[in-house]
Design a protein around this motif. Sequence first.
Motif, PDB file in Angstrom:
ATOM      1  N   ILE A 174      39.361  70.165  67.714  1.00  0.00           N
ATOM      2  CA  ILE A 174      40.476  70.641  66.879  1.00  0.00           C
ATOM      3  C   ILE A 174      41.179  71.816  67.544  1.00  0.00           C
ATOM      4  CG2 ILE A 174      41.074  71.729  64.682  1.00  0.00           C
ATOM      5  CD1 ILE A 174      38.867  70.061  63.379  1.00  0.00           C
ATOM      6  N   TYR A 175      40.404  72.787  68.058  1.00  0.00           N
ATOM      7  CA  TYR A 175      41.002  73.988  68.638  1.00  0.00           C
ATOM      8  C   TYR A 175      41.723  73.697  69.956  1.00  0.00           C
ATOM      9  CZ  TYR A 175      37.936  76.299  65.258  1.00  0.00           C
ATOM     10  OH  TYR A 175      37.302  76.688  64.113  1.00  0.00           O
ATOM     11  N   ASP A 176      41.252  72.693  70.695  1.00  0.00           N
ATOM     12  CA  ASP A 176      41.819  72.409  72.015  1.00  0.00           C
ATOM     13  C   ASP A 176      43.087  71.563  71.945  1.00  0.00           C
ATOM     14  OD1 ASP A 176      41.255  72.388  75.091  1.00  0.00           O
ATOM     15  OD2 ASP A 176      41.693  70.292  74.586  1.00  0.00           O
ATOM     16  N   SER A 177      43.252  70.798  70.863  1.00  0.00           N
ATOM     17  CA  SER A 177      44.340  69.822  70.803  1.00  0.00           C
ATOM     18  C   SER A 177      45.595  70.405  70.175  1.00  0.00           C
ATOM     19  CB  SER A 177      43.895  68.589  70.003  1.00  0.00           C
ATOM     20  OG  SER A 177      44.985  67.709  69.817  1.00  0.00           O
ATOM     21  N   PHE A 178      46.739  70.058  70.778  1.00  0.00           N
ATOM     22  CA  PHE A 178      48.024  70.422  70.204  1.00  0.00           C
ATOM     23  C   PHE A 178      48.486  69.387  69.181  1.00  0.00           C
ATOM     24  CE2 PHE A 178      48.263  72.539  74.399  1.00  0.00           C
ATOM     25  CZ  PHE A 178      48.460  73.840  73.971  1.00  0.00           C
ATOM     26  N   HIS A 179      47.763  68.284  69.074  1.00  0.00           N
ATOM     27  CA  HIS A 179      48.205  67.169  68.232  1.00  0.00           C
ATOM     28  C   HIS A 179      47.267  66.904  67.064  1.00  0.00           C
ATOM     29  CE1 HIS A 179      49.896  66.519  72.316  1.00  0.00           C
ATOM     30  NE2 HIS A 179      50.972  66.275  71.624  1.00  0.00           N
ATOM     31  N   ILE A 180      46.300  67.797  66.853  1.00  0.00           N
ATOM     32  CA  ILE A 180      45.422  67.719  65.694  1.00  0.00           C
ATOM     33  C   ILE A 180      45.585  69.026  64.924  1.00  0.00           C
ATOM     34  CG2 ILE A 180      43.055  67.451  64.869  1.00  0.00           C
ATOM     35  CD1 ILE A 180      42.385  66.066  67.508  1.00  0.00           C
ATOM     36  N   GLU A 181      45.942  68.940  63.656  1.00  0.00           N
ATOM     37  CA  GLU A 181      46.171  70.137  62.861  1.00  0.00           C
ATOM     38  C   GLU A 181      44.875  70.918  62.673  1.00  0.00           C
ATOM     39  OE1 GLU A 181      49.076  71.129  61.993  1.00  0.00           O
ATOM     40  OE2 GLU A 181      50.127  69.330  62.682  1.00  0.00           O
ATOM     41  N   ASP A 182      44.995  72.245  62.651  1.00  0.00           N
ATOM     42  CA  ASP A 182      43.808  73.096  62.498  1.00  0.00           C
ATOM     43  C   ASP A 182      43.067  72.813  61.206  1.00  0.00           C
ATOM     44  OD1 ASP A 182      44.345  74.255  64.886  1.00  0.00           O
ATOM     45  OD2 ASP A 182      45.228  76.080  64.070  1.00  0.00           O
TER      46      ASP A 182
END
Length: 222
Positions: A174-182
């Motif tokens: 989650i923290y690494d991805s720009f395409h998964i909302e926090d």
Amino acid sequence: MTKVLMIEDDLELAEIITRYLSAFDIEVTNTDSPYDGLSLIETNKEFKLLILDLTLPEIDGLELIPKIRAASNIPIIISSARDDILDKVMGLERGADDYLPKPYNPRELSARIKAILKRIQPEVQTNTPIFELKLDDMQILFQGKLLDLTMAEFDILKLLIQRKGGVVSREDFIYDSFHIEDESSLKNIDVIISRIRTKISAIDDSQTYIKSVRGIGYQLIL
């Protein structure tokens, strides 16, 4: 795409098998004529395997096998409703590689095809990566084939590749991805992983390449 030839006069069965195997990257060309099939084998070297019925018009499948063997060493799986042990023995003695009695589950046929091709094909060179990450193009290749990934799937598989077999927690995804909302639930990660596994297994289902690590996350098996 692996190209397979089938000689089968039950066109309904041929259509079922063709549709099923297409999901496993196997393209089936069927003919109900044994002589047309023999001609295709002689002229088209792209076929990697033959699925052969025995009860055919024009010539019995057992009589066709020696003619095929005179022209090609293509692997042959006999697919037949005839359950006489003598037919099985004669088929194998004349050059068939396997015998699958009807009715059977198409998944079993898929497994036998892959087992035969894996046995006869040369091993993948050790310098060929299982997963190839192309950051500039935002693409990932698996065994040399492009995976059709969403951006979230790309981010997750990219991180697994970059960790080189290390365990990645759900939180890290989650923290690494720009395409998964926090605020995405950790269960959403499991759903995305499941989709990636499905796309990988469509190319190679011989093993699970993404391993679950209980209570933590996931690990890529390289």
